[in-house]
Design an enzyme around this catalytic site. Structure first.
Site, PDB file in Angstrom:
ATOM      1  N   SER A  95       0.870  -1.177   0.000  1.00 29.35           N
ATOM      2  CA  SER A  95       0.000   0.000   0.000  1.00 29.35           C
ATOM      3  C   SER A  95       0.905   1.224   0.000  1.00 29.35           C
ATOM      4  O   SER A  95       2.126   1.105   0.142  1.00 29.35           O
ATOM      5  CB  SER A  95      -0.935   0.004   1.215  1.00 29.35           C
ATOM      6  OG  SER A  95      -0.185   0.130   2.420  1.00 29.35           O
ATOM      7  N   LEU A 109      -3.337   1.504   7.054  1.00 31.22           N
ATOM      8  CA  LEU A 109      -3.734   2.621   6.205  1.00 31.22           C
ATOM      9  C   LEU A 109      -3.105   2.556   4.822  1.00 31.22           C
ATOM     10  O   LEU A 109      -2.002   2.040   4.643  1.00 31.22           O
ATOM     11  CB  LEU A 109      -3.347   3.953   6.863  1.00 31.22           C
ATOM     12  CG  LEU A 109      -4.051   4.296   8.179  1.00 31.22           C
ATOM     13  CD1 LEU A 109      -3.564   5.647   8.687  1.00 31.22           C
ATOM     14  CD2 LEU A 109      -5.562   4.289   8.023  1.00 31.22           C
ATOM     15  N   HIS A 120       3.602  -4.982   2.838  1.00 31.66           N
ATOM     16  CA  HIS A 120       3.075  -5.579   4.069  1.00 31.66           C
ATOM     17  C   HIS A 120       3.525  -7.024   4.226  1.00 31.66           C
ATOM     18  O   HIS A 120       3.851  -7.463   5.331  1.00 31.66           O
ATOM     19  CB  HIS A 120       1.539  -5.538   4.055  1.00 31.66           C
ATOM     20  CG  HIS A 120       0.974  -4.166   4.162  1.00 31.66           C
ATOM     21  ND1 HIS A 120       0.665  -3.571   5.369  1.00 31.66           N
ATOM     22  CD2 HIS A 120       0.654  -3.256   3.211  1.00 31.66           C
ATOM     23  CE1 HIS A 120       0.172  -2.360   5.153  1.00 31.66           C
ATOM     24  NE2 HIS A 120       0.160  -2.152   3.847  1.00 31.66           N
ATOM     25  N   LEU A 122       5.167 -10.693   2.015  1.00 31.39           N
ATOM     26  CA  LEU A 122       5.566 -11.569   0.922  1.00 31.39           C
ATOM     27  C   LEU A 122       5.492 -12.983   1.476  1.00 31.39           C
ATOM     28  O   LEU A 122       6.065 -13.261   2.531  1.00 31.39           O
ATOM     29  CB  LEU A 122       6.981 -11.258   0.447  1.00 31.39           C
ATOM     30  CG  LEU A 122       7.548 -12.068  -0.727  1.00 31.39           C
ATOM     31  CD1 LEU A 122       8.722 -11.326  -1.371  1.00 31.39           C
ATOM     32  CD2 LEU A 122       8.030 -13.464  -0.323  1.00 31.39           C
ATOM     33  N   TYR A 166      16.365  -9.912   2.463  1.00 33.00           N
ATOM     34  CA  TYR A 166      15.970  -8.664   1.817  1.00 33.00           C
ATOM     35  C   TYR A 166      17.193  -7.858   1.368  1.00 33.00           C
ATOM     36  O   TYR A 166      17.112  -7.111   0.379  1.00 33.00           O
ATOM     37  CB  TYR A 166      15.070  -7.847   2.739  1.00 33.00           C
ATOM     38  CG  TYR A 166      13.677  -8.440   2.846  1.00 33.00           C
ATOM     39  CD1 TYR A 166      12.841  -8.469   1.735  1.00 33.00           C
ATOM     40  CD2 TYR A 166      13.205  -8.993   4.034  1.00 33.00           C
ATOM     41  CE1 TYR A 166      11.568  -9.019   1.800  1.00 33.00           C
ATOM     42  CE2 TYR A 166      11.931  -9.547   4.111  1.00 33.00           C
ATOM     43  CZ  TYR A 166      11.124  -9.561   2.994  1.00 33.00           C
ATOM     44  OH  TYR A 166       9.874 -10.126   3.056  1.00 33.00           O
TER      45      TYR A 166
END
Length: 205
Positions: A95, A109, A120, A122, A166
């Site tokens: 988002s 949000l 948010h 994976l 990451y």
């Protein structure tokens, strides 16, 4: 032309050749591998994969079913699913966020004027793990974000043991995240997203 129709890497990477039936007629087959944005109709499949992936590790899910539906209704263009023969095997849900760092409010949000894409979650289906699918999906997702004119960077938070994964995907550590979930603490990471004009010149977007 929409952003999605301009992205060749969201089209199936391989299509099975139609097979001939004994009668000589071509038999329809589903794409062997397909990448596309998710829709609210995918929410249950998404939640089933996420629940199995996270509850055994942390005891909770980043997004619950109603939250998945919430984001897939508000900003489906910031999600990406990997489908094998029509079956969801991995996904990302994001988002927009409008601050430098994530806060507790970022968990629920979507800020339409934001320039940071908050990733948010994976997750990869258990039968498709240890095959590099998470890295491939993240690479495709970041390539997709580079074709969105409003996206400037990607943000995420993760537990310590996921930081090396990451980092291999190109994210850098920003430091401890102020967001907590129960007793869990997180590291915040970011990845720069190049400008839209540059990518149009160089990637055909």
């Amino acid at each position: 032309m929409s952003a999605l129709s301009a992205l060749p890497f969201l089209k199936p990477v391989h299509l099975r050749s139609p097979q001939n039936s004994p009668g000589g007629q071509r038999r329809h087959t589903l794409p062997a591998s397909e990448f596309r944005c998710l829709s609210p109709e995918d929410a249950v499949s998404v939640f089933e994969i996420e629940r199995e992936a996270f509850i055994s590790v942390s005891g909770d899910c980043p997004l619950h079913l109603d939250e998945i539906r919430h984001f897939l209704n508000l900003c489906p263009e910031l999600s990406l699913g990997w489908f094998e023969e029509g079956r969801l095997v991995a996904f990302i849900i994001g988002s927009l966020w409008d601050q430098d760092r994530l806060s507790q409010a970022a968990l629920t949000l979507h800020k339409p004027r934001g320039t940071a894409v908050h990733i948010h979650v994976l997750a990869v289906h258990r039968t498709f793990r240890q095959q590099g699918k998470g890295s491939i999906l993240m690479w495709r997702y970041l390539q997709y974000l580079r074709c969105l004119p409003f996206a400037r960077r990607a943000l995420l938070m993760c537990e310590d043991f996921l930081v090396p994964f990451y980092q291999k995907c190109g994210f850098e550590v920003l430091g401890p995240c102020e967001v907590t979930v129960g007793e869990l603490a997180f590291i915040e990471m970011q990845h720069p997203v190049r400008g839209h004009a540059f990518m149009r010149r160089n990637s055909g977007c």
